[in-house]
Design an enzyme around this catalytic site. Structure first.
Site, PDB file in Angstrom:
ATOM      1  N   CYS A  66       0.800  -1.226   0.000  1.00 23.71           N
ATOM      2  CA  CYS A  66       0.000   0.000   0.000  1.00 23.71           C
ATOM      3  C   CYS A  66       0.833   1.277   0.000  1.00 23.71           C
ATOM      4  O   CYS A  66       0.588   2.186  -0.792  1.00 23.71           O
ATOM      5  CB  CYS A  66      -0.980  -0.014   1.168  1.00 23.71           C
ATOM      6  SG  CYS A  66      -0.214  -0.007   2.815  1.00 23.71           S
ATOM      7  N   SER A  67       1.819   1.361   0.874  1.00 23.38           N
ATOM      8  CA  SER A  67       2.610   2.586   0.956  1.00 23.38           C
ATOM      9  C   SER A  67       3.546   2.736  -0.236  1.00 23.38           C
ATOM     10  O   SER A  67       3.881   3.856  -0.624  1.00 23.38           O
ATOM     11  CB  SER A  67       3.400   2.633   2.270  1.00 23.38           C
ATOM     12  OG  SER A  67       4.235   1.501   2.394  1.00 23.38           O
ATOM     13  N   HIS A 111      -6.107   1.350  -3.737  1.00 19.24           N
ATOM     14  CA  HIS A 111      -5.083   0.876  -2.802  1.00 19.24           C
ATOM     15  C   HIS A 111      -4.535  -0.464  -3.253  1.00 19.24           C
ATOM     16  O   HIS A 111      -5.101  -1.125  -4.131  1.00 19.24           O
ATOM     17  CB  HIS A 111      -5.638   0.774  -1.378  1.00 19.24           C
ATOM     18  CG  HIS A 111      -6.649  -0.312  -1.199  1.00 19.24           C
ATOM     19  ND1 HIS A 111      -6.522  -1.293  -0.247  1.00 19.24           N
ATOM     20  CD2 HIS A 111      -7.809  -0.591  -1.845  1.00 19.24           C
ATOM     21  CE1 HIS A 111      -7.566  -2.114  -0.317  1.00 19.24           C
ATOM     22  NE2 HIS A 111      -8.359  -1.708  -1.268  1.00 19.24           N
ATOM     23  N   HIS A 170      -2.216   0.765   7.043  1.00 22.50           N
ATOM     24  CA  HIS A 170      -2.656   0.723   5.648  1.00 22.50           C
ATOM     25  C   HIS A 170      -2.971   2.127   5.162  1.00 22.50           C
ATOM     26  O   HIS A 170      -3.467   2.960   5.927  1.00 22.50           O
ATOM     27  CB  HIS A 170      -3.901  -0.159   5.511  1.00 22.50           C
ATOM     28  CG  HIS A 170      -4.236  -0.478   4.094  1.00 22.50           C
ATOM     29  ND1 HIS A 170      -3.480  -1.314   3.316  1.00 22.50           N
ATOM     30  CD2 HIS A 170      -5.260  -0.059   3.296  1.00 22.50           C
ATOM     31  CE1 HIS A 170      -4.016  -1.408   2.109  1.00 22.50           C
ATOM     32  NE2 HIS A 170      -5.099  -0.649   2.074  1.00 22.50           N
TER      33      HIS A 170
END
Length: 96
Positions: free
Chosen positions: A2-3, A66, A54
């Site tokens: 996600c990041s 995402h 998240h």
């Protein structure tokens, strides 16, 4: 993950984000949940312990884009469900 998705996307737009979601949640400016706009980062605690784990990019109409987990495909998800609402932590605006 996600990041990595958010770091990549914002990097393409000329913005530098920290690598992990908990650190990204400290960047930009805080946005009240009712004032989230497309492009804002939204943060959740997937295990429900209140610690950011998240991040997604809000795209409007109660949805975010995402990367659910490493190895999965990027998805559009409805964040108005009880699952996401109960795990919501904060939102941040990077692009002002």
């Amino acid at each position: 993950d996600c990041s990595g998705l958010t770091q990549y996307a914002f990097g393409k737009a000329g913005y530098t984000l920290n690598r992990v979601s908990v650190d990204q949640a400290k960047q930009g400016i805080w946005i009240a949940e009712g004032n989230i706009q497309p492009g804002d980062l939204i943060f959740h605690s997937l295990n429900g312990n209140g610690v950011v784990s998240h991040v997604g990019i809000y795209i409007g109409n109660g949805q975010m884009i995402h990367s659910p987990k490493t190895g999965d495909v990027v998805k559009i998800t409805n964040i108005t469900t009880s699952y996401w609402q109960s795990r919501y932590i904060t939102a941040r605006r990077i692009i002002t």
